[in-house]
Design a protein around this motif. Structure first.
Motif, PDB file in Angstrom:
ATOM      1  N   LEU A  77       0.860  -1.184   0.000  1.00  0.00           N
ATOM      2  CA  LEU A  77       0.000   0.000   0.000  1.00  0.00           C
ATOM      3  C   LEU A  77       0.895   1.232   0.000  1.00  0.00           C
ATOM      4  O   LEU A  77       1.520   1.558   1.016  1.00  0.00           O
ATOM      5  CB  LEU A  77      -0.927  -0.008   1.214  1.00  0.00           C
ATOM      6  N   ASN A  78       0.977   1.894  -1.135  1.00  0.00           N
ATOM      7  CA  ASN A  78       1.882   3.027  -1.312  1.00  0.00           C
ATOM      8  C   ASN A  78       1.159   4.358  -1.059  1.00  0.00           C
ATOM      9  O   ASN A  78      -0.062   4.416  -1.005  1.00  0.00           O
ATOM     10  CB  ASN A  78       2.453   2.990  -2.736  1.00  0.00           C
ATOM     11  N   LYS A  79       1.930   5.414  -0.914  1.00  0.00           N
ATOM     12  CA  LYS A  79       1.458   6.790  -0.713  1.00  0.00           C
ATOM     13  C   LYS A  79       0.883   7.009   0.688  1.00  0.00           C
ATOM     14  O   LYS A  79      -0.105   7.724   0.876  1.00  0.00           O
ATOM     15  CB  LYS A  79       0.440   7.192  -1.781  1.00  0.00           C
ATOM     16  N   ALA A  80       1.529   6.376   1.689  1.00  0.00           N
ATOM     17  CA  ALA A  80       1.102   6.577   3.072  1.00  0.00           C
ATOM     18  C   ALA A  80       1.257   8.034   3.492  1.00  0.00           C
ATOM     19  O   ALA A  80       0.567   8.495   4.413  1.00  0.00           O
ATOM     20  CB  ALA A  80       1.908   5.676   4.002  1.00  0.00           C
ATOM     21  N   ASP A  81       2.127   8.771   2.820  1.00  0.00           N
ATOM     22  CA  ASP A  81       2.381  10.161   3.183  1.00  0.00           C
ATOM     23  C   ASP A  81       1.202  11.080   2.866  1.00  0.00           C
ATOM     24  O   ASP A  81       1.122  12.191   3.408  1.00  0.00           O
ATOM     25  CB  ASP A  81       3.624  10.682   2.458  1.00  0.00           C
ATOM     26  N   VAL A  82       0.276  10.642   2.004  1.00  0.00           N
ATOM     27  CA  VAL A  82      -0.871  11.489   1.651  1.00  0.00           C
ATOM     28  C   VAL A  82      -2.180  10.919   2.195  1.00  0.00           C
ATOM     29  O   VAL A  82      -3.257  11.366   1.819  1.00  0.00           O
ATOM     30  CB  VAL A  82      -0.981  11.663   0.117  1.00  0.00           C
ATOM     31  N   CYS A  83      -2.081   9.937   3.091  1.00  0.00           N
ATOM     32  CA  CYS A  83      -3.287   9.271   3.604  1.00  0.00           C
ATOM     33  C   CYS A  83      -3.331   9.395   5.120  1.00  0.00           C
ATOM     34  O   CYS A  83      -2.407   8.949   5.818  1.00  0.00           O
ATOM     35  CB  CYS A  83      -3.295   7.805   3.187  1.00  0.00           C
ATOM     36  N   GLU A  84      -4.404   9.984   5.646  1.00  0.00           N
ATOM     37  CA  GLU A  84      -4.534  10.173   7.090  1.00  0.00           C
ATOM     38  C   GLU A  84      -5.008   8.916   7.811  1.00  0.00           C
ATOM     39  O   GLU A  84      -4.803   8.784   9.019  1.00  0.00           O
ATOM     40  CB  GLU A  84      -5.500  11.327   7.372  1.00  0.00           C
ATOM     41  N   ASP A  85      -5.659   7.999   7.079  1.00  0.00           N
ATOM     42  CA  ASP A  85      -6.164   6.778   7.711  1.00  0.00           C
ATOM     43  C   ASP A  85      -5.520   5.541   7.099  1.00  0.00           C
ATOM     44  O   ASP A  85      -6.191   4.546   6.815  1.00  0.00           O
ATOM     45  CB  ASP A  85      -7.688   6.707   7.602  1.00  0.00           C
ATOM     46  N   ALA A  86      -4.204   5.592   6.903  1.00  0.00           N
ATOM     47  CA  ALA A  86      -3.484   4.486   6.264  1.00  0.00           C
ATOM     48  C   ALA A  86      -3.650   3.180   7.032  1.00  0.00           C
ATOM     49  O   ALA A  86      -3.831   2.116   6.436  1.00  0.00           O
ATOM     50  CB  ALA A  86      -2.006   4.839   6.113  1.00  0.00           C
ATOM     51  N   LEU A  87      -3.605   3.242   8.355  1.00  0.00           N
ATOM     52  CA  LEU A  87      -3.715   2.021   9.160  1.00  0.00           C
ATOM     53  C   LEU A  87      -5.110   1.417   9.056  1.00  0.00           C
ATOM     54  O   LEU A  87      -5.271   0.193   9.046  1.00  0.00           O
ATOM     55  CB  LEU A  87      -3.356   2.306  10.617  1.00  0.00           C
ATOM     56  N   VAL A  88      -6.130   2.267   8.958  1.00  0.00           N
ATOM     57  CA  VAL A  88      -7.500   1.771   8.802  1.00  0.00           C
ATOM     58  C   VAL A  88      -7.632   1.030   7.467  1.00  0.00           C
ATOM     59  O   VAL A  88      -8.209  -0.058   7.389  1.00  0.00           O
ATOM     60  CB  VAL A  88      -8.512   2.931   8.864  1.00  0.00           C
ATOM     61  N   LYS A  89      -7.066   1.626   6.415  1.00  0.00           N
ATOM     62  CA  LYS A  89      -7.120   0.988   5.102  1.00  0.00           C
ATOM     63  C   LYS A  89      -6.281  -0.283   5.069  1.00  0.00           C
ATOM     64  O   LYS A  89      -6.619  -1.244   4.363  1.00  0.00           O
ATOM     65  CB  LYS A  89      -6.666   1.971   4.027  1.00  0.00           C
ATOM     66  N   ALA A  90      -5.195  -0.300   5.821  1.00  0.00           N
ATOM     67  CA  ALA A  90      -4.372  -1.505   5.888  1.00  0.00           C
ATOM     68  C   ALA A  90      -5.146  -2.655   6.519  1.00  0.00           C
ATOM     69  O   ALA A  90      -5.077  -3.800   6.056  1.00  0.00           O
ATOM     70  CB  ALA A  90      -3.093  -1.230   6.676  1.00  0.00           C
ATOM     71  N   VAL A  96      -9.042  -8.660   3.214  1.00  0.00           N
ATOM     72  CA  VAL A  96      -9.099  -9.149   1.835  1.00  0.00           C
ATOM     73  C   VAL A  96      -7.971 -10.131   1.575  1.00  0.00           C
ATOM     74  O   VAL A  96      -8.151 -11.146   0.881  1.00  0.00           O
ATOM     75  CB  VAL A  96      -9.000  -7.953   0.850  1.00  0.00           C
ATOM     76  N   ALA A  97      -6.799  -9.845   2.119  1.00  0.00           N
ATOM     77  CA  ALA A  97      -5.569 -10.575   1.796  1.00  0.00           C
ATOM     78  C   ALA A  97      -5.317 -11.691   2.793  1.00  0.00           C
ATOM     79  O   ALA A  97      -4.358 -11.652   3.566  1.00  0.00           O
ATOM     80  CB  ALA A  97      -4.397  -9.609   1.782  1.00  0.00           C
ATOM     81  N   ILE A  98      -6.145 -12.713   2.753  1.00  0.00           N
ATOM     82  CA  ILE A  98      -6.008 -13.826   3.693  1.00  0.00           C
ATOM     83  C   ILE A  98      -4.673 -14.527   3.456  1.00  0.00           C
ATOM     84  O   ILE A  98      -4.382 -15.008   2.368  1.00  0.00           O
ATOM     85  CB  ILE A  98      -7.161 -14.826   3.508  1.00  0.00           C
ATOM     86  N   GLY A  99      -3.833 -14.579   4.491  1.00  0.00           N
ATOM     87  CA  GLY A  99      -2.552 -15.264   4.377  1.00  0.00           C
ATOM     88  C   GLY A  99      -1.506 -14.507   3.581  1.00  0.00           C
ATOM     89  O   GLY A  99      -0.462 -15.067   3.244  1.00  0.00           O
ATOM     90  N   THR A 100      -1.763 -13.237   3.269  1.00  0.00           N
ATOM     91  CA  THR A 100      -0.827 -12.432   2.482  1.00  0.00           C
ATOM     92  C   THR A 100      -0.360 -11.248   3.314  1.00  0.00           C
ATOM     93  O   THR A 100      -1.170 -10.589   3.964  1.00  0.00           O
ATOM     94  CB  THR A 100      -1.498 -11.916   1.194  1.00  0.00           C
ATOM     95  N   GLU A 101       0.924 -10.973   3.284  1.00  0.00           N
ATOM     96  CA  GLU A 101       1.460  -9.843   4.039  1.00  0.00           C
ATOM     97  C   GLU A 101       1.080  -8.520   3.382  1.00  0.00           C
ATOM     98  O   GLU A 101       1.056  -8.407   2.162  1.00  0.00           O
ATOM     99  CB  GLU A 101       2.978  -9.964   4.157  1.00  0.00           C
ATOM    100  N   VAL A 102       0.796  -7.531   4.210  1.00  0.00           N
ATOM    101  CA  VAL A 102       0.433  -6.191   3.739  1.00  0.00           C
ATOM    102  C   VAL A 102       1.460  -5.199   4.274  1.00  0.00           C
ATOM    103  O   VAL A 102       1.664  -5.109   5.493  1.00  0.00           O
ATOM    104  CB  VAL A 102      -0.984  -5.793   4.210  1.00  0.00           C
ATOM    105  N   CYS A 103       2.112  -4.482   3.377  1.00  0.00           N
ATOM    106  CA  CYS A 103       3.119  -3.491   3.762  1.00  0.00           C
ATOM    107  C   CYS A 103       2.605  -2.091   3.425  1.00  0.00           C
ATOM    108  O   CYS A 103       2.159  -1.850   2.300  1.00  0.00           O
ATOM    109  CB  CYS A 103       4.428  -3.738   3.012  1.00  0.00           C
ATOM    110  N   VAL A 104       2.674  -1.191   4.384  1.00  0.00           N
ATOM    111  CA  VAL A 104       2.289   0.209   4.171  1.00  0.00           C
ATOM    112  C   VAL A 104       3.564   1.016   3.981  1.00  0.00           C
ATOM    113  O   VAL A 104       4.429   1.044   4.869  1.00  0.00           O
ATOM    114  CB  VAL A 104       1.483   0.751   5.368  1.00  0.00           C
ATOM    115  N   VAL A 105       3.690   1.664   2.812  1.00  0.00           N
ATOM    116  CA  VAL A 105       4.936   2.361   2.489  1.00  0.00           C
ATOM    117  C   VAL A 105       4.643   3.727   1.877  1.00  0.00           C
ATOM    118  O   VAL A 105       3.514   4.035   1.502  1.00  0.00           O
ATOM    119  CB  VAL A 105       5.800   1.540   1.503  1.00  0.00           C
ATOM    120  N   SER A 106       5.705   4.513   1.775  1.00  0.00           N
ATOM    121  CA  SER A 106       5.671   5.763   1.017  1.00  0.00           C
ATOM    122  C   SER A 106       6.949   5.823   0.197  1.00  0.00           C
ATOM    123  O   SER A 106       8.040   5.938   0.763  1.00  0.00           O
ATOM    124  CB  SER A 106       5.577   6.974   1.944  1.00  0.00           C
TER     125      SER A 106
END
Length: 286
Positions: A77-90, A96-106
């Motif tokens: 999940l890119n563009k964390a710098d422009v998102c105020e609720d990045a953790l909520v979206k993560a 959605v991503a059962i068994g898949t790692e989710v990385c929040v980045v900018s």
């Protein structure tokens, strides 16, 4: 495999390695043909943006094809710098991503790239996949440590990209991994991905085993565990509908590719029409 020969260092192909993984899609348009996007990939970085283009349903589509490919998916999940609720979206994406790692980045600030680097093992091959404008090339530049790929800002009106990257390129990263950057895909129609769809929606399939009837269609039958989950709020209706949509696409593709399946479908349609005609005849008699 290629070997450099001569003073001009011309690459000469010595051997074509067998494919151990293959990420494909149905060719865009009406042609029923497979289009290969990347092969021999260990990890697929499925990039989604945290701006106005955030779309879990699109990620489900990419996940299904990725599980089918044999590569390991990682959601970025890119563009964390422009998102105020990045953790909520993560958290939403993790459902959605059962068994898949989710990385929040900018890619702009470097946030979260330490987590990404865990997948950059020497000798491994990764591919960046996603729609235009999600920041694949910006991520590639950040991992390479220099501006190699051209990037442009997305449209302000809808956060859509401008398709700046037009070809696939393979880069050697400083740590010894290989990274492939790819153009943004305008559409992502699945190709022969029934097992991938099943793995992507494994939670719904698990619920279906608890239904009263083995052939439950989850459309109002009594004792339906899937409908019960919808009523309880533990299953997103949009996720269930997307599963149905992807399964319909796979069935349509199967009929296009398999003459026997196409004939069976036509026969079912004929039987259905005969039944409708009989029903109208009985109404007229009554």
């Amino acid at each position: 495999m290629a070997e450099l020969q001569g003073e001009d260092a011309t690459a000469v192909i010595q051997e074509v390695l067998p494919r151990r993984s293959k990420f494909v899609r149905k060719m865009a348009g009406k042609k029923v043909e497979e289009q290969v996007i990347a092969t021999n990939v260990d990890t697929a970085l499925l990039v989604s943006a945290l701006d106005g283009d955030f779309n879990p349903r699109r990620v489900e589509r990419y996940l299904a094809q990725c599980w089918e490919s044999g590569a390991r998916p990682v959601i970025v999940l890119n563009k964390a710098d422009v998102c105020e609720d990045a953790l909520v979206k993560a958290v939403e994406m993790e459902r959605v991503a059962i068994g898949t790692e989710v990385c929040v980045v900018s890619a702009k600030t470097g946030q979260g790239f330490g987590e990404l680097e865990e997948f950059l093992r020497p000798g491994s091959t990764l591919v960046l996949l996603g729609s235009s404008g999600v920041g694949k090339s910006a991520i590639a530049n950040r991992l390479l440590g220099q501006m190699v790929q051209e990037v442009q800002p997305v449209r302000e009106s809808d956060s859509r990209g401008r398709h700046t990257t037009t070809s696939r390129e393979l880069f050697a990263l400083p740590g010894g991994a290989l990274l492939m950057d790819t153009p943004g895909l305008r559409e992502m129609q699945l190709w022969d991905a029934e097992q991938g769809v099943a793995q992507t929606f494994a939670d719904i399939d698990a619920l279906a085993t608890q239904c009263r009837f083995g052939d439950c269609r989850h459309e109002g039958e009594p004792g339906c565990a899937v409908q019960a989950a919808l009523s309880a709020g533990t299953l997103d209706p949009a996720r269930l509908e997307n599963r149905r949509k992807l399964l319909r696409e796979q069935e349509f593709l199967r009929r296009k590719m398999d003459p026997e399946a196409r004939a069976e479908h036509h026969q079912r349609i004929k039987q259905l029409m005969r039944g409708v005609r009989e029903m109208y005849r009985h109404k007229k008699r009554d």
